[in-house]
Design an enzyme around this catalytic site. Sequence first.
Site, mmCIF file in Angstrom:
data_model
loop_
_atom_site.group_PDB
_atom_site.id
_atom_site.type_symbol
_atom_site.label_atom_id
_atom_site.label_comp_id
_atom_site.label_asym_id
_atom_site.label_seq_id
_atom_site.Cartn_x
_atom_site.Cartn_y
_atom_site.Cartn_z
ATOM 1 C CB CYS A 138 -3.523 12.239 2.089
ATOM 2 S SG CYS A 138 -5.360 12.375 2.395
ATOM 3 C CB CYS A 141 -5.760 9.137 1.973
ATOM 4 S SG CYS A 141 -5.977 10.779 1.209
ATOM 5 C CG ASP A 142 -2.515 6.989 2.812
ATOM 6 O OD1 ASP A 142 -3.476 6.142 2.315
ATOM 7 O OD2 ASP A 142 -1.689 7.760 2.236
#
Length: 314
Positions: A138, A141-142
């Site tokens: 992701c 997300c990261d």
Amino acid sequence: MNQEIEKVKVLIIGSGPAGYTAGIYAARAGMKPVLYTGAQPGGQLTITTDVENYPGYPDGIMGPEMMEDFRKQAERFGTDVRYGMVTKVDFSSRPHVITVDDQKIMHADTVIISTGASAKWLGLESENRLNGKGVSACAVCDGFFFRGQEVAIVGAGDTACEEASYLANICSKVYMIVRRDEMRASQIMQNRVKNNPKIEILWNSETEEILGEEEVNGVKILNNKTGEIREISISGFFVAIGHQPNTEIFREFIDMDSAGYIKTIPGTTKTNVEGVFACGDAQDNVYRQAVTAAGTGCMAALDAERFLAAHEIH
């Protein structure tokens, strides 16, 4: 010997942000929900280390810890959280019939499906070993953790192009590893990555191994046309080859798209079966974030509450 059948008003299948939020709302409304966690209690967030984009956690939080908070909150209001796997459903009549762990039979007036989706992986030992240590599925997300650094992303669809463009905004360089000499992404998305000076597309390329002991520091890539192997230094490795919704057991009764995502009536969590609602990543192939999953979990509980009231099920 006849097996005892347990009757419940609301049965929640799955335990990520969507399922637990549905539990919080359903329990507060006095519906005494029972929630089965499934094989991965807490869902995808339990394999996510730092969550920094969920509102209310100014310093960020570890994914497993956050799901533990969600669970405790759901239990505090009376959600009956149980460890177990729903293995079969029969939605042909009401109450709905649900089988847990191939043996226990439940009758539910309403069912909330929050079984989520699982990222598809390449299946490399090094990918598994370095998951959460530079390997991620992701970018949204990261990606933040790799700002100013060089990263690689695998994939050739719209999602891969979107995530590569997202990473190019924050990273110094993005290598895009594409297996063939063309992409399956839409033309507009292909143009976006091809015209981005920070993105280098490696055609006819396959990941042999992700390098690094404690964290990612490189990737070994095979050119499947020439047989040449090269190593590239990177600190982040993103896999964007798609997600698989965990919805197979509902296929006989519930309308889905070609990828297996559950279709809901727009603006609601209602499925084609009365009294069955779907929330979270099992029905969302667009956003796939913890905060949007939690939002639809809330919607599903409210939809279930209204359904019970309309049918005067007390």
